[in-house]
Design a protein around this motif. Structure first.
Motif, short mmCIF file in Angstrom:
data_model
loop_
_atom_site.label_atom_id
_atom_site.label_comp_id
_atom_site.label_asym_id
_atom_site.label_seq_id
_atom_site.Cartn_x
_atom_site.Cartn_y
_atom_site.Cartn_z
N GLY A 16 0.80 -1.23 0.00
CA GLY A 16 0.00 0.00 0.00
C GLY A 16 0.83 1.27 0.00
O GLY A 16 0.29 2.36 -0.19
N ILE A 25 -2.37 7.17 -6.56
CA ILE A 25 -2.90 6.37 -5.45
C ILE A 25 -2.10 5.07 -5.39
O ILE A 25 -1.39 4.72 -6.33
CB ILE A 25 -4.41 6.09 -5.56
N SER A 26 -2.25 4.36 -4.29
CA SER A 26 -1.45 3.14 -4.10
C SER A 26 -1.90 2.04 -5.05
O SER A 26 -3.04 2.02 -5.52
CB SER A 26 -1.57 2.64 -2.66
N THR A 28 -2.50 -0.90 -4.20
CA THR A 28 -3.56 -1.68 -3.56
C THR A 28 -4.90 -0.99 -3.76
O THR A 28 -5.89 -1.65 -4.08
CB THR A 28 -3.28 -1.93 -2.08
N ASP A 29 -4.96 0.32 -3.59
CA ASP A 29 -6.22 1.04 -3.81
C ASP A 29 -6.62 1.04 -5.28
O ASP A 29 -7.81 1.08 -5.60
CB ASP A 29 -6.14 2.48 -3.29
N ILE A 92 -10.86 -0.82 -8.46
CA ILE A 92 -10.43 0.25 -7.56
C ILE A 92 -11.24 0.17 -6.26
O ILE A 92 -12.46 0.03 -6.29
CB ILE A 92 -10.61 1.63 -8.22
N THR A 93 -10.55 0.28 -5.14
CA THR A 93 -11.22 0.22 -3.84
C THR A 93 -12.04 1.49 -3.61
O THR A 93 -11.81 2.52 -4.25
CB THR A 93 -10.20 0.09 -2.70
N ALA A 95 -11.73 3.51 -1.18
CA ALA A 95 -10.77 4.56 -0.79
C ALA A 95 -10.07 5.12 -2.02
O ALA A 95 -9.83 6.33 -2.10
CB ALA A 95 -9.75 4.00 0.20
N GLY A 96 -9.73 4.25 -2.96
CA GLY A 96 -9.11 4.70 -4.20
C GLY A 96 -10.05 5.58 -5.00
O GLY A 96 -9.65 6.61 -5.56
#
Length: 109
Positions: A16, A25-26, A28-29, A92-93, A95-96
């Motif tokens: 992350g 963005i990361s 992971t996101d 994409i999460t 948060a993302g």
């Protein structure tokens, strides 16, 4: 939490910290990390890119490997680039999405 779960969580946290230079963005996101598997002899990370022709692909791959190694508890790390399933924006999460300023089509404005 068992040791393998704790190690996988630590690796995901480390992944992350790897930022996609195009999206900011990361990884992971952005949904580029498909799995982190803790095996007795190694740690395996399956990841993808937004496209096979991503200009930042090698940077992201190297960043993922370095981040996973930093949290691998000394186990060898294998990062595998996978293309199936193909990445889509649905990966994409939440948060993302928020970081990108996106809303879900079903959300009220």
């Amino acid at each position: 939490m068992n040791t393998d779960t704790a190690l996988a969580t630590a690796v995901i946290h480390a992944l992350g910290t790897v930022m996609d230079p195009e999206f900011g963005i990361s990884i992971t996101d952005l949904g580029l990390i498909y799995s982190v598997d803790v095996e007795p002899e190694r740690l395996r990370v399956a990841m993808t890119l937004t496209t096979m022709y991503c200009p930042s692909g090698q940077v992201l791959f190297d960043g993922a490997r370095t981040a996973a190694e930093s949290a691998s508890d000394g186990r060898p790390v294998e990062v595998e680039m996978v293309w199936d399933p193909a990445w889509t924006p649905d990966c994409i999460t939440p948060a993302g999405r928020a970081a990108l300023g996106c809303t879900d089509p079903g959300e009220e404005h």
